[in-house]
Design a protein around this motif. Structure first.
Motif, PDB file in Angstrom:
ATOM      1  N   THR A  74       0.825  -1.204   0.000  1.00 51.20           N
ATOM      2  CA  THR A  74       0.000   0.000   0.000  1.00 51.20           C
ATOM      3  C   THR A  74       0.858   1.252   0.000  1.00 51.20           C
ATOM      4  O   THR A  74       1.791   1.379   0.787  1.00 51.20           O
ATOM      5  N   PHE A  75       0.555   2.185  -0.892  1.00 49.99           N
ATOM      6  CA  PHE A  75       1.276   3.455  -0.936  1.00 49.99           C
ATOM      7  C   PHE A  75       0.811   4.342   0.219  1.00 49.99           C
ATOM      8  O   PHE A  75      -0.380   4.490   0.464  1.00 49.99           O
ATOM      9  N   LEU A  76       1.802   4.920   0.919  1.00 46.89           N
ATOM     10  CA  LEU A  76       1.522   5.836   2.013  1.00 46.89           C
ATOM     11  C   LEU A  76       2.012   7.227   1.642  1.00 46.89           C
ATOM     12  O   LEU A  76       3.012   7.380   0.939  1.00 46.89           O
ATOM     13  N   HIS A 110      15.188  -0.656   0.085  1.00 44.49           N
ATOM     14  CA  HIS A 110      14.678   0.440  -0.730  1.00 44.49           C
ATOM     15  C   HIS A 110      13.155   0.514  -0.689  1.00 44.49           C
ATOM     16  O   HIS A 110      12.476  -0.393  -0.208  1.00 44.49           O
ATOM     17  N   LEU A 111      12.661   1.653  -1.205  1.00 46.60           N
ATOM     18  CA  LEU A 111      11.224   1.918  -1.301  1.00 46.60           C
ATOM     19  C   LEU A 111      10.844   2.127  -2.758  1.00 46.60           C
ATOM     20  O   LEU A 111      11.706   2.362  -3.611  1.00 46.60           O
ATOM     21  N   ILE A 112       9.559   2.064  -3.029  1.00 48.78           N
ATOM     22  CA  ILE A 112       9.040   2.354  -4.363  1.00 48.78           C
ATOM     23  C   ILE A 112       8.266   3.673  -4.311  1.00 48.78           C
ATOM     24  O   ILE A 112       7.362   3.852  -3.488  1.00 48.78           O
ATOM     25  N   LEU A 113       8.651   4.601  -5.172  1.00 51.72           N
ATOM     26  CA  LEU A 113       7.989   5.899  -5.286  1.00 51.72           C
ATOM     27  C   LEU A 113       6.996   5.855  -6.436  1.00 51.72           C
ATOM     28  O   LEU A 113       7.305   5.348  -7.513  1.00 51.72           O
ATOM     29  N   ARG A 114       5.816   6.401  -6.201  1.00 50.62           N
ATOM     30  CA  ARG A 114       4.805   6.504  -7.264  1.00 50.62           C
ATOM     31  C   ARG A 114       4.673   7.958  -7.694  1.00 50.62           C
ATOM     32  O   ARG A 114       4.563   8.866  -6.866  1.00 50.62           O
ATOM     33  N   GLY A 115       4.719   8.181  -8.995  1.00 51.32           N
ATOM     34  CA  GLY A 115       4.523   9.520  -9.537  1.00 51.32           C
ATOM     35  C   GLY A 115       3.528   9.488 -10.682  1.00 51.32           C
ATOM     36  O   GLY A 115       3.306   8.442 -11.305  1.00 51.32           O
ATOM     37  N   PHE A 164       4.168   9.634  -2.481  1.00 47.24           N
ATOM     38  CA  PHE A 164       3.632   8.344  -2.054  1.00 47.24           C
ATOM     39  C   PHE A 164       4.679   7.241  -2.227  1.00 47.24           C
ATOM     40  O   PHE A 164       5.254   7.072  -3.300  1.00 47.24           O
ATOM     41  N   TRP A 165       4.897   6.487  -1.145  1.00 51.47           N
ATOM     42  CA  TRP A 165       5.901   5.422  -1.117  1.00 51.47           C
ATOM     43  C   TRP A 165       5.286   4.129  -0.597  1.00 51.47           C
ATOM     44  O   TRP A 165       4.350   4.154   0.200  1.00 51.47           O
ATOM     45  N   ARG A 166       5.851   2.999  -1.029  1.00 48.29           N
ATOM     46  CA  ARG A 166       5.530   1.710  -0.409  1.00 48.29           C
ATOM     47  C   ARG A 166       6.827   0.922  -0.254  1.00 48.29           C
ATOM     48  O   ARG A 166       7.815   1.151  -0.950  1.00 48.29           O
ATOM     49  N   GLY A 167       6.823  -0.020   0.652  1.00 43.97           N
ATOM     50  CA  GLY A 167       8.016  -0.802   0.916  1.00 43.97           C
ATOM     51  C   GLY A 167       7.959  -1.372   2.337  1.00 43.97           C
ATOM     52  O   GLY A 167       6.926  -1.317   2.993  1.00 43.97           O
TER      53      GLY A 167
END
Length: 313
Positions: A74-76, A110-115, A164-167
């Motif tokens: 889930t992206f936070l 690492h994290l995943i960034l959503r753009g 917004f990031w998830r990881g």
């Protein structure tokens, strides 16, 4: 239920059907779960809910606000508290955490960034460089490219914006004194996963792991985090070296860099020299472009390291 109502009901379910991700929404880092894994999970939930005509079986909102714990699925939302331009194309961005909370990553994860740019959703992987035990914030090093979609998004950021990031993701889990010596080989922003691992070692008086860090950059001006690396190199168990591909004169470098800087590229001869100079049996960590990582892995094998004696980020 008459035919019209059935059609309306079917249309309502179709509108709830998960949308299959575009290739641009996959960061390409081998994350688990991948955005396509999440799609298949949501699709199965939707099919089960539709078959039983029970919408309560559907998952909730896709994003949550900052106070929730990190989740790989889930992206936070995280508030941007500061952006600092380190070079013409690289930024250090600080994100706020509520109170004195911690992000919850292990060093090097690492994290995943959503753009979203021009209506297109994109996702990319980035490694926080802040200490794993940092309270109230985390920092990410991001290089921008002239034609990169995510770069357009990042360059639009300013303090007060939300990202917004998830990881977390990542398969390397460092344990104190696990290795005799870590040989860190990084190109450009590939330095990022090395930073929290390095700092976790020097912050721990009981961790006696030796570290040899090699940073590969185009120019001296392009070296990231010079102050931090200089401070770390003062520890008894840390050595730093630099490989500059677009410099050719030691006289143009500060005195403190002249005896630890090589010109050209990180090749087989230098790898063998570095491996041979390690004070204990080395375990290598490698991070950079796909080409850099592949080449260095080959050099390490030729230098006598086994495949289980290095990790490729």
């Amino acid at each position: 239920m008459d035919k019209g109502e059935e059609d309306d009901e079917e249309e309502a379910w179709l509108q709830l059907r998960p949308v299959e991700p575009l290739p641009s929404q996959c960061c390409g880092s081998g994350c688990s779960p991948c955005v396509f894994d999440l799609y298949q999970r949501d699709l199965a939930s939707w099919e089960a809910a539709r078959a039983s005509k029970d919408r309560s079986l559907l998952s909730g909102e896709e994003t949550q606000s900052c106070p929730s714990k990190l989740s790989p699925e889930t992206f936070l939302a995280f508030l941007i508290s500061a952006t600092d331009r380190l070079t013409k194309d690289t930024y250090l961005v600080r994100f706020a955490l509520p109170g004195n909370s911690q992000l919850g990553l292990r060093p090097g994860q690492h994290l995943i960034l959503r753009g979203i740019v021009d209506g297109l959703e994109i996702q990319r992987a980035y490694t926080p460089i802040s200490p794993a035990n940092a309270k109230g914030y985390f920092e990410v090093l991001i290089k921008c490219y002239q034609t990169g979609l995510m770069s357009q998004y990042v360059e639009s950021w300013k303090a007060g914006d939300t990202a917004f990031w998830r990881g977390p993701f990542g398969g390397f889990f460092y344990k104190p004194n696990q290795y005799g010596e870590l040989l860190m080989l990084a190109a450009g922003t590939g330095l990022a996963p090395m930073v929290p691992i390095l700092q976790s070692i020097t912050d721990n008086a009981e961790d006696e792991t030796f570290i040899t860090l090699v940073g590969c950059f185009k120019t001296f001006e392009g070296i990231y985090l010079k102050t931090f690396l200089g401070e770390q190199a003062r520890f008894w168990n840390v050595r730093t070296f630099f490989v500059l591909s677009q410099e050719n004169s030691l006289e143009q470098l500060p005195w403190s860099y002249r005896d630890k800087t090589h010109f050209g590229r990180l090749g087989q001869d230098l790898i063998e020299e570095l491996v041979g100079s390690c004070r204990r049996k080395p375990f290598a960590l490698v991070c950079g472009s796909a080409e850099f990582t592949k080449d260095v892995a080959g050099y390490l094998l030729s230098a006598g390291l086994a495949e289980d004696s290095y990790f490729l980020f």
